[in-house]
Design an enzyme around this catalytic site. Structure first.
Site, PDB file in Angstrom:
ATOM      1  N   GLY A 204     -13.332  10.850   0.423  1.00 38.03           N
ATOM      2  CA  GLY A 204     -12.214   9.979   0.077  1.00 38.03           C
ATOM      3  C   GLY A 204     -11.169   9.961   1.163  1.00 38.03           C
ATOM      4  N   GLY A 207      -5.303  12.185   0.836  1.00 33.63           N
ATOM      5  CA  GLY A 207      -4.349  12.089  -0.265  1.00 33.63           C
ATOM      6  C   GLY A 207      -4.918  11.593  -1.567  1.00 33.63           C
ATOM      7  N   THR A 208      -6.245  11.381  -1.649  1.00 35.07           N
ATOM      8  CA  THR A 208      -6.827  10.859  -2.891  1.00 35.07           C
ATOM      9  C   THR A 208      -7.136  11.956  -3.901  1.00 35.07           C
ATOM     10  OG1 THR A 208      -8.974  10.842  -1.744  1.00 35.07           O
ATOM     11  CG2 THR A 208      -7.785   8.754  -1.893  1.00 35.07           C
ATOM     12  N   LYS A 210      -8.972  15.240  -3.221  1.00 34.59           N
ATOM     13  CA  LYS A 210     -10.189  16.041  -3.059  1.00 34.59           C
ATOM     14  C   LYS A 210      -9.896  17.525  -3.275  1.00 34.59           C
ATOM     15  CE  LYS A 210     -10.786  14.448   1.101  1.00 34.59           C
ATOM     16  NZ  LYS A 210      -9.672  13.487   1.133  1.00 34.59           N
ATOM     17  N   THR A 211      -8.900  18.035  -2.574  1.00 32.82           N
ATOM     18  CA  THR A 211      -8.545  19.448  -2.722  1.00 32.82           C
ATOM     19  C   THR A 211      -7.968  19.715  -4.109  1.00 32.82           C
ATOM     20  OG1 THR A 211      -8.042  19.498  -0.354  1.00 32.82           O
ATOM     21  CG2 THR A 211      -7.261  21.337  -1.671  1.00 32.82           C
ATOM     22  N   HIS A 426      14.622 -16.275   9.413  1.00 38.98           N
ATOM     23  CA  HIS A 426      13.254 -15.765   9.598  1.00 38.98           C
ATOM     24  C   HIS A 426      12.690 -15.268   8.261  1.00 38.98           C
ATOM     25  CE1 HIS A 426      10.025 -13.799  12.030  1.00 38.98           C
ATOM     26  NE2 HIS A 426      10.000 -12.995  10.963  1.00 38.98           N
ATOM     27  N   GLU A 427      13.439 -14.411   7.580  1.00 34.84           N
ATOM     28  CA  GLU A 427      12.956 -13.869   6.305  1.00 34.84           C
ATOM     29  C   GLU A 427      12.921 -14.940   5.222  1.00 34.84           C
ATOM     30  OE1 GLU A 427      11.563 -11.052   6.201  1.00 34.84           O
ATOM     31  OE2 GLU A 427      12.195 -10.477   8.213  1.00 34.84           O
ATOM     32  N   HIS A 430       9.617 -16.741   5.583  1.00 33.98           N
ATOM     33  CA  HIS A 430       8.517 -15.990   4.964  1.00 33.98           C
ATOM     34  C   HIS A 430       8.521 -16.177   3.449  1.00 33.98           C
ATOM     35  CE1 HIS A 430       6.926 -13.960   8.419  1.00 33.98           C
ATOM     36  NE2 HIS A 430       8.045 -13.316   8.709  1.00 33.98           N
ATOM     37  N   ASP A 502       4.483 -10.223  13.402  1.00 29.43           N
ATOM     38  CA  ASP A 502       3.815 -11.222  12.562  1.00 29.43           C
ATOM     39  C   ASP A 502       2.691 -11.897  13.333  1.00 29.43           C
ATOM     40  OD1 ASP A 502       5.627 -10.678  10.540  1.00 29.43           O
ATOM     41  OD2 ASP A 502       7.037 -12.198  11.224  1.00 29.43           O
TER      42      ASP A 502
END
Length: 604
Positions: A204, A207-208, A210-211, A426-427, A430, A502
């Site tokens: 994985g 951070g998923t 496993k440990t 600009h924003e 978007h 972008d």
């Protein structure tokens, strides 16, 4: 070194104390003034001396008026003879009370023994230190090849992690719980001819969990659970890692049935044949020993190996075959429901304010792993503590999301009036393109407050988890990416460096649509670019060109076609809704930030 310094300090203080004792014994009761022997002789002849006390070469003189003087005589000559030779009258000298004092027994012993014993003590201390260091080194040499695996004991005073404390990962928990059940009730499976899985590989992204899942197995299993990191097998000396592997499995066999957990197994399990060192490479010898111990000529079925890695592509094929790692358990990124469950677990130790909706947080965090969500709530708690709050509010969590995704706010990064206006348009470009085209995610927030490297940002998040993306979705995404660029060029008749990221993201996406996803009508469903596996110090993947220059030209043309279409779509939207663009930009200049409700209320 610390022990040596401590011993030196102890010896120093012992010598200092001995010197102090010598000084105490040698000091007189008071400190009389010093007088010359000629002066003493004159006082003797005048009858002014009451008593003379002789202690070695020192003369303590008491006058008739009880004043005291101090004088030193010549070594090796008696005091009486010295004074007579200097002119003292014998009858006057005889009238004075002369007393001879001797050193005490302790003082005599110290003054005699210390000069002889101290050098020997120092030599003994040096030899003792050398032998202790040599003995320590020999012990380290003897234990150099010993295993570094530790037994996962149940910690006192801490809550033991179980499967209930691991949210999501339903399929993964089922796979590993079968192994735990097999160890508890082996006859249930053996009567049907089932063989216990010899190895389970947890795969994985970082951070998923496993440990975390391995920790839960350690507490759920009623058998010894040994854990070790893959890097702890590898040393600079050839053969040490292989010896540690043997020692680890021997230890597990003595307490079988048992489980060995190897974290980050890719540290020793990389593809063999690196080209440097050949078969004598330390890492390859360690891997060979792991292969033999897991499924070799003499194999113990009662020892199960659980390993974790986020790089299964570089592992050696011999390690992944059935009989060694029989199961490969994939741990995916958590879904929306799983993210909500993970947030609820991490929120148990944090005081959340009333009205905090963790489902909204789960909706705003697509792609977050379990570790990311834990860090998110921790950042929210830090933000609340900075404001001297007693509880964590919904706003704290939303601010933490933006901080984790984009970085902290840079309030000190002040725009000029012109730059602020450019960033606002600009924003606004978007955001306006995002809400005007189909197949786009809803806009959650628009801001011109700098975060990280971004001068402003438009936060778009999906309402549900997506595992597949279509061509129309990519085309709409391209148009949204070019919304800021087109807005700047339309309003200010010029472009700035603010659109550089972008443009880079849009160019990469357009090229992937053509070369990887088969979304070009001209080139058809063909992938271009071949993945080569280069075996050099492990397994590295690089892309090589497997097409002609004619096809390369067509690829460039198709990429340009997609980019041109996205530019045209963005330009069409902004020209048709220019009044709304101005309204959004002016509101951003005034408020700097528009939340979702404010934004949709503004555009009607």
């Amino acid at each position: 070194m610390k022990r040596f310094i401590r011993n030196i300090v102890i010896v120093f203080f012992i010598l200092l104390g001995a010197a102090g004792l010598v000084a105490v014994f040698q000091l007189p009761d008071d400190k009389p003034s010093e007088a010359a022997l000629s002066e003493v002789v004159g006082k003797i002849n005048r009858g002014e001396i009451k008593e003379i006390s002789v202690n070695g070469d020192n003369l303590a003189i008491t006058l008739t008026d009880n004043k005291k003087l101090f004088a030193k005589k010549e070594p090796g000559v008696s005091a009486f003879e010295t004074l007579v030779n200097l002119g003292a009258e014998k009858d006057k000298l005889s009238a004075a009370n002369i007393r001879i004092k001797e050193d005490s027994g302790a003082m005599a012993i110290l003054s005699t023994v210390l000069p002889v014993v101290l050098p020997f003590l120092l030599i003994i201390l040096i030899f003792w230190f050398m032998f202790s260091q040599a003995q320590k080194g020999s012990m380290q040499a003897m234990s150099f090849g010993r295993t570094k695996a530790r037994l996962a004991n149940q910690s006192e005073g801490k809550k033991n992690l179980t499967f209930k404390d691991v949210a999501g990962l339903t399929e993964a928990k089922e796979e590993v719980s079968e192994v735990v059940e097999f160890l508890k009730e082996p006859k249930k499976f053996q009567k049907l001819g089932a063989r216990i899985p010899r190895g389970i590989l947890l795969v994985g992204s970082p951070g998923t969990g496993k440990t975390l899942l391995a920790k839960a197995v350690a507490n759920e299993a009623s058998v010894p659970f040994y854990f070790v990191s893959g890097s702890e097998f590898v040393e600079m000396f050839v053969g040490v890692g292989a010896n540690r592997v043997r020692d680890t499995f021997e230890l597990a066999k003595k307490t079988s049935p048992s489980i060995i957990f190897i974290d980050e197994i890719d540290a020793v399990g990389r593809h063999r044949g690196a080209g440097l060192g050949g078969g004598h490479d330390e890492r390859e010898q360690t891997l060979n020993q792991i292969l033999v111990e897991m499924d070799g000529f003499d194999t113990d079925d009662a020892v199960i190996v659980i390993a974790a890695t986020n790089r299964p592509d570089i592992l050696d094929p011999a390690l992944l075959r059935p009989g060694r790692f029989d199961r490969r358990v994939v741990l995916d990124e958590p879904s929306m429901n799983d993210r909500e469950a993970i947030l609820q677990i991490h929120a148990q130790t944090k005081p959340l304010a009333k009205g905090v909706n963790l489902k909204l947080v789960a909706e705003r965090t697509p792609g977050f792993s379990g570790a990311d969500l834990a860090n998110l709530l921790n950042e929210a708690a830090i933000l609340a503590a900075r404001s001297n709050q007693k509880e964590i509010t919904q706003e704290n969590i939303f601010q933490a999301i933006e901080k984790v995704i984009l970085g902290p706010e840079r309030r000190s990064h002040i725009f000029s009036k012109k730059e602020k206006e450019i960033t606002a348009y600009h924003e606004a470009g978007h955001a306006l393109v995002a809400i005007s085209l189909p197949h786009t995610d809803p806009v959650h927030k628009v801001s011109i407050v700098s975060r990280g490297r971004a001068g402003g940002y438009t936060l778009k998040l999906p309402t549900e988890d997506k595992h597949l993306r279509s061509k129309p979705e990519f085309e709409s995404e391209l148009a949204v990416l070019f919304g800021g660029y087109v807005s700047e060029k339309t309003i200010f008749k010029n472009v700035t460096t603010g659109a550089s990221n972008d443009l880079r993201v849009a160019s990469d996406l357009a090229r992937k649509m053509v070369t990887q996803y088969g979304m070009s009508d001209t080139l058809g469903p063909i992938t271009f670019g071949e993945k080569d596996e280069l075996i050099f110090l492990g397994k590295e993947i690089s892309s090589t060109k497997n097409y002609s220059e004619t096809i390369a030209f067509q690829i460039d043309q198709e990429v340009k076609k997609l980019v041109s279409g996205a530019l045209a779509s963005a330009k069409k939207v902004l020209e048709a809704k220019m009044d709304i663009l101005h309204k959004i930009a002016q509101e951003l200049i005034a408020k700097e930030t528009l939340e979702q409700k404010e934004f949709y209320a503004l555009i009607g």
